[in-house]
Each structure stands twice: as C-alpha cells, then as structure tokens.
Design a protein around this motif. Structure first.
Motif, PDB file in Angstrom:
ATOM      1  N   GLU A   1      -8.602 -45.282 -42.015  1.00 42.62           N
ATOM      2  CA  GLU A   1      -9.561 -44.337 -42.473  1.00 42.62           C
ATOM      3  C   GLU A   1     -10.655 -44.262 -41.627  1.00 42.62           C
ATOM      4  OE1 GLU A   1     -10.020 -45.738 -46.408  1.00 42.62           O
ATOM      5  OE2 GLU A   1      -7.774 -45.594 -46.648  1.00 42.62           O
ATOM      6  N   CYS A   2     -10.492 -44.699 -40.308  1.00 43.86           N
ATOM      7  CA  CYS A   2     -11.636 -44.546 -39.259  1.00 43.86           C
ATOM      8  C   CYS A   2     -11.982 -43.269 -39.052  1.00 43.86           C
ATOM      9  CB  CYS A   2     -11.392 -45.372 -37.947  1.00 43.86           C
ATOM     10  SG  CYS A   2     -12.188 -45.115 -36.643  1.00 43.86           S
ATOM     11  N   GLY A   3     -13.407 -42.780 -39.005  1.00 38.52           N
ATOM     12  CA  GLY A   3     -13.534 -41.427 -38.879  1.00 38.52           C
ATOM     13  C   GLY A   3     -14.179 -41.033 -37.517  1.00 38.52           C
ATOM     14  N   THR A   4     -14.131 -42.364 -36.484  1.00 39.11           N
ATOM     15  CA  THR A   4     -14.801 -41.924 -35.133  1.00 39.11           C
ATOM     16  C   THR A   4     -14.029 -40.853 -34.345  1.00 39.11           C
ATOM     17  OG1 THR A   4     -15.084 -44.306 -35.112  1.00 39.11           O
ATOM     18  CG2 THR A   4     -15.092 -43.227 -32.906  1.00 39.11           C
ATOM     19  N   ASP A   5     -12.629 -40.681 -34.370  1.00 38.25           N
ATOM     20  CA  ASP A   5     -12.291 -39.670 -33.506  1.00 38.25           C
ATOM     21  C   ASP A   5     -12.272 -38.303 -34.259  1.00 38.25           C
ATOM     22  OD1 ASP A   5     -11.301 -41.211 -31.638  1.00 38.25           O
ATOM     23  OD2 ASP A   5      -9.213 -41.082 -31.980  1.00 38.25           O
TER      24      ASP A   5
ATOM     25  N   PRO B   1     -14.579 -55.156 -36.518  1.00 35.66           N
ATOM     26  CA  PRO B   1     -14.498 -55.109 -34.975  1.00 35.66           C
ATOM     27  C   PRO B   1     -13.902 -53.866 -34.335  1.00 35.66           C
ATOM     28  CG  PRO B   1     -13.063 -56.480 -36.153  1.00 35.66           C
ATOM     29  CD  PRO B   1     -14.157 -56.058 -37.133  1.00 35.66           C
ATOM     30  N   HIS B   2     -13.265 -53.191 -35.004  1.00 35.56           N
ATOM     31  CA  HIS B   2     -12.638 -51.736 -34.864  1.00 35.56           C
ATOM     32  C   HIS B   2     -13.496 -50.962 -34.238  1.00 35.56           C
ATOM     33  CE1 HIS B   2      -9.438 -48.537 -35.190  1.00 35.56           C
ATOM     34  NE2 HIS B   2     -10.536 -47.871 -35.373  1.00 35.56           N
ATOM     35  N   GLU B   3     -14.722 -50.388 -35.396  1.00 36.06           N
ATOM     36  CA  GLU B   3     -15.801 -50.022 -35.162  1.00 36.06           C
ATOM     37  C   GLU B   3     -16.502 -50.149 -33.987  1.00 36.06           C
ATOM     38  OE1 GLU B   3     -15.307 -47.009 -36.204  1.00 36.06           O
ATOM     39  OE2 GLU B   3     -13.858 -47.250 -37.555  1.00 36.06           O
ATOM     40  N   VAL B   4     -16.929 -51.630 -33.864  1.00 33.02           N
ATOM     41  CA  VAL B   4     -17.627 -51.872 -32.726  1.00 33.02           C
ATOM     42  C   VAL B   4     -16.903 -51.682 -31.248  1.00 33.02           C
ATOM     43  CG1 VAL B   4     -18.678 -54.090 -31.600  1.00 33.02           C
ATOM     44  CG2 VAL B   4     -18.995 -53.681 -34.140  1.00 33.02           C
ATOM     45  N   GLY B   5     -15.796 -51.831 -31.367  1.00 29.86           N
ATOM     46  CA  GLY B   5     -14.760 -51.598 -30.328  1.00 29.86           C
ATOM     47  C   GLY B   5     -15.150 -50.033 -29.632  1.00 29.86           C
ATOM     48  N   HIS B   6     -15.218 -49.292 -30.770  1.00 27.90           N
ATOM     49  CA  HIS B   6     -15.314 -47.797 -30.353  1.00 27.90           C
ATOM     50  C   HIS B   6     -16.817 -47.750 -29.762  1.00 27.90           C
ATOM     51  CE1 HIS B   6     -11.705 -45.823 -32.010  1.00 27.90           C
ATOM     52  NE2 HIS B   6     -12.349 -46.093 -33.242  1.00 27.90           N
ATOM     53  N   GLY B   7     -17.711 -48.565 -30.446  1.00 22.68           N
ATOM     54  CA  GLY B   7     -19.240 -48.534 -30.002  1.00 22.68           C
ATOM     55  C   GLY B   7     -19.397 -49.097 -28.522  1.00 22.68           C
TER      56      GLY B   7
ATOM     57  N   TYR C   1     -10.924 -46.801 -27.200  1.00 26.57           N
ATOM     58  CA  TYR C   1     -10.390 -45.779 -27.771  1.00 26.57           C
ATOM     59  C   TYR C   1      -9.113 -46.800 -28.828  1.00 26.57           C
ATOM     60  CZ  TYR C   1     -11.980 -42.116 -24.451  1.00 26.57           C
ATOM     61  OH  TYR C   1     -12.672 -41.311 -23.571  1.00 26.57           O
ATOM     62  N   HIS C   2      -8.674 -45.737 -29.628  1.00 26.07           N
ATOM     63  CA  HIS C   2      -7.256 -46.400 -30.461  1.00 26.07           C
ATOM     64  C   HIS C   2      -6.281 -46.401 -29.409  1.00 26.07           C
ATOM     65  CE1 HIS C   2      -9.105 -43.898 -33.988  1.00 26.07           C
ATOM     66  NE2 HIS C   2      -9.557 -45.133 -34.158  1.00 26.07           N
ATOM     67  N   THR C   3      -5.528 -47.615 -29.364  1.00 25.68           N
ATOM     68  CA  THR C   3      -4.327 -47.727 -28.769  1.00 25.68           C
ATOM     69  C   THR C   3      -3.326 -46.469 -28.765  1.00 25.68           C
ATOM     70  OG1 THR C   3      -3.272 -48.838 -30.691  1.00 25.68           O
ATOM     71  CG2 THR C   3      -4.269 -50.278 -29.188  1.00 25.68           C
TER      72      THR C   3
ATOM     73  N   ALA D   1      -5.523 -50.555 -33.364  1.00 25.67           N
ATOM     74  CA  ALA D   1      -4.600 -49.782 -33.865  1.00 25.67           C
ATOM     75  C   ALA D   1      -4.854 -49.564 -35.251  1.00 25.67           C
ATOM     76  CB  ALA D   1      -3.032 -50.566 -33.611  1.00 25.67           C
ATOM     77  N   TYR D   2      -3.687 -48.544 -35.920  1.00 28.63           N
ATOM     78  CA  TYR D   2      -4.027 -48.679 -37.161  1.00 28.63           C
ATOM     79  C   TYR D   2      -3.004 -49.207 -38.113  1.00 28.63           C
ATOM     80  CZ  TYR D   2      -6.976 -44.181 -37.443  1.00 28.63           C
ATOM     81  OH  TYR D   2      -8.060 -43.388 -37.139  1.00 28.63           O
ATOM     82  N   CYS D   3      -2.318 -50.179 -37.359  1.00 30.68           N
ATOM     83  CA  CYS D   3      -1.153 -51.214 -38.001  1.00 30.68           C
ATOM     84  C   CYS D   3      -1.635 -51.971 -38.887  1.00 30.68           C
ATOM     85  CB  CYS D   3      -0.398 -51.904 -36.865  1.00 30.68           C
ATOM     86  SG  CYS D   3       0.514 -50.537 -35.732  1.00 30.68           S
TER      87      CYS D   3
END
Ligand SMILES: [Zn+2]
Length: 412
Positions: free
Chosen positions: A27-31, A224-230, A234-236, A291-293
């Motif tokens: 449910e990440c909204g970044t993309d 960590p996922h959202e900070v990764g985008h920051g 990108y998503h894997t 990832a979304y896994c």
C-alpha cells in the motif's frame, strides 16, 4: 450468543491486523504519486530526469569515492499530526514509540540482522531545532480542524481521494528540508488507501515522508521502505507495468530499479524461484525492503551505492552538514526551571534534581542515533541513574512531561 458474536468480532479483527502486516508495503503510494506528476507536471519531470542522470553517474563513481567508508548521519524531525487524542493514544503516538521506530530504522540501514549490507547511513532525531534550541526532534499538532482530515486523513497531491490537502497538513508543522529530513505521522492516507509515501529527492518545501501512525513502529517494514524512496531507491520490480510483465534489464544501472544486484521481477512474484530470470541472487529482490513481498530483511550493495550517491548531491547533501543533531552547548543546558542534572561530565552516576510536580514522570537515556540505552521513573526530587559500564561518550537524557526536556551529558 453474546460470547459467540464477541468471538467472531475478535476473529475478524485478528484477520484484519494480519492482512495489514502482510500487505504493508503493497500500500505504498510513492509510485502512484510520482507517476501522476511525471505525466502532468513537466517542470517536475524535467527536474526528475536531470537528477536521475546525476545520481546514475555518481553511482558509477561511488566505488572509487573517498567518502565510501564514512558513516552519514541524517537529522530527522517527526511531526505527529494527530486527531486531538491524548499523547500515547490513537494517532498521537508516544515519544517512546517514535524513538523506537527511528532505532528500528537504523537497525535496518546498519544491517544489524546481518542478512544484507550495512548502508553506513543512519538517522538521528534532531536535538537542535531551527532556532538553535534544544529539542527532542518531535512536534505534535492537532490536525482535526483541517477539513476532511478526521474523516479520511491526508490526500497526497495529485491523488483524487477525499482527505485533507497535503500542503495544508504539512504546513501545520515543517522544518527546513535543507537541514532536516521531515517525517509526518498521520492518522490515515486516503482513508486507508496507503500506509506511507515519500518524495523522491528533489527538495522543495514539502519534501519528506508521510506514514500512518500504526506503521511508525520499531519493527515497521514501511519506514525503511519509504526512507529508501526518499534516498532514491525504486521498487525492486520497477518497470513491471503493475505486475504485467518482467522489467527490462538490458543495462542494470539504467533499467528497472537502476540497481544491478537485485534481479528484475514482477511485484507479485515472491516464491522460491524468479520467473523473470535465473541469474543473480533472487533473495536480494524477494527479501528486499523495496519489494512488496511479505518477508523483507535487507538492502543490497547496489542499493547502498545508490543511496550514498544520492546523499552526496543536492538536495540531500546539505543534510550531511546540518547542525540538527549537534547538541546544544553544555553551558546552555544542564538545568531548567524544573530540572538540573549533575555532575557533568560524570563517571558512574548522573543525578537528577527535579521539581516535586515531576516526581513519577519517566526518564530515558539515549545515544545520538535515538537508540534507548536506559529508562526508568523519577522516584523523588533527587534521583540517581547508575550508568554502569556504558562506554565513554555523549548521551542524551530526556525527561519531564512527555520527555520533552533533553539534556546532554558526557560519560567519561
Ligand atoms: Zn514503495
């Protein structure tokens, strides 16, 4: 009958929370937000493409960079935009929960579980505010007066959902993005549509990360996922057309997720084999924070190179020179109207002299990364904290109502 319906309700809520846990990154909204702006906002698109070429070339050079073994520290400010609840309740999460969330974030970036690589980048809750005053790095604002916030939470710019306007929420509390990485903790995003989203690193007044209060926790995969985008990951599975096809990966530095040691895959593929390719280390993608896994546990060397290449160019580079995590000079603190701490520096014990009204409140000793070292209760007007075999160095002692007062001390 009553017991049976209670049991059913409990089962439904258990199932609900399990789904939340499983699908938190889904449910990440970044993309969604990024793609909309790439289509509709040509200034954003041009700036983004320019920045991307800059980072791609820096990533190439990163292996030879003299900065490669330096640990970067990023000052963070957390704005809790709550619904008027008491602190520690509902969306108004406690100081301790926030401190633990940042500590958990650092554990993941520093590869404490040993399953990925140490990014050598970490985050500190700000100890100095934009005016140079001591702070615990957290701000709390009641957002319930902003139209649509109570009912639906925040609406990311460009999204058609019916929450509060993003800029109106962020304007309630934000610190300069050149000196602090801003994290807004919100009640909801699009009425539950997303659990988090982050701006790719292009700067601007509203740069930063938005996360729902229930995901701002020590074991959060979302943070960590959202900070990764920051920091421009990108998503894997970037380029999979929404789980439609295998991403192109002809040149791994500029195709897919622009990272070479995360094999391309479709977002729904998380099993023991990767239907897109048999080359590369599949676990690097299916267990990746990006990832979304369902099980994620690592960043890779290629992602580390990209994060660190991002950290040393504008706009993130200014964070490395920020004074946000410097402690306020020792003679400026050490006592307030309600507290004093002594001796400082100290060898074994730090004493707190507290106003009688604050007996019974808690204290917390943490290091500059926000990691909690000791905690307890102020039991009388004179409380001593045994420091035991803490190693020498600077520590922060937070105490008082909501741990709002922070002092620095030195253990010799
Ligand atoms: Zn994402």
């Amino acid at each position: 009958m009553k017991i049976a319906s209670h049991l059913i309700l409990t089962l439904i809520s258990l199932l609900f929370f399990q789904m939340l846990g499983m699908g938190q990154n889904a449910e990440c909204g970044t993309d969604f937000i990024h793609d909309t702006r790439m289509q509709n906002d040509s200034a954003y698109r041009n700036q983004f493409l320019l920045f991307e070429s800059q980072v791609d070339s820096h990533t190439d050079n990163q292996a030879s960079s003299e900065l490669k073994s330096l640990i970067y520290t990023i000052p963070v400010v957390v704005h809790v935009i709550h619904l008027g609840e008491p602190i520690g309740t509902g969306s108004n999460i406690s100081d301790l929960q926030i401190q633990q969330a940042i500590a958990g974030l650092n554990d993941r970036f520093r590869n404490v579980n040993g399953l990925g690589v140490d990014v050598e980048l970490e985050f500190c809750l700000a100890s100095k505010d934009p005016n140079g005053n001591s702070t615990n790095g957290m701000n709390r604002v009641d957002g319930s007066t902003v139209p649509n916030y109570s009912a639906n939470g925040i609406t990311p710019t460009g999204n058609p959902c019916s929450g509060a306007i993003e800029t109106a929420i962020k304007d309630l509390s934000r610190w300069p993005v050149a000196d602090y990485y801003n994290i807004w903790v919100v009640s909801e995003i699009c009425n539950g549509g997303f659990v988090g989203y982050a701006s790719y690193p292009l700067g601007g007044l509203y740069d930063g990360l938005v996360i729902v209060s229930t995901s701002m926790t020590s074991n959060s995969g979302t943070l960590p996922h959202e900070v990764g985008h920051g920091f421009f990951l990108y998503h894997t599975f970037n380029g999979d057309g929404g789980n439609a096809f295998c991403p192109v990966d002809t040149d791994c530095l500029i195709d897919g997720d622009h990272v070479c040691d995360t094999p391309p895959h479709k977002q729904g593929d998380c099993g023991t084999t990767n239907p897109c390719t048999s080359t590369g280390v599949w676990d690097n993608s299916r267990y990746n924070y990006m990832a979304y896994c369902p099980l994620v546990n690592r960043f890779t060397q290629g992602q580390k190179d990209r994060i660190r290449a991002t950290a040393i160019v504008a706009p993130r580079a200014s964070l490395l020179n920020s004074a946000g995590c410097e402690t306020v000079g020792l003679n400026e603190i050490g006592s307030t109207a309600l507290f004093s701490i002594f001796p400082n520096p100290t060898n074994h014990v730090i004493n707190i002299k507290a106003d009688l009204t604050l007996v019974g409140s808690s204290y917390l000793v943490h290091d500059n990364t926000g990691k909690t070292i000791l905690k307890g209760i102020i039991t009388s007007e004179n409380t001593s904290i045994e420091l035991g075999d803490l190693s020498g160095g600077f520590y922060l002692l937070s105490l008082g109502e909501n741990l709002k007062q922070t002092f620095q001390f030195i253990k010799e």
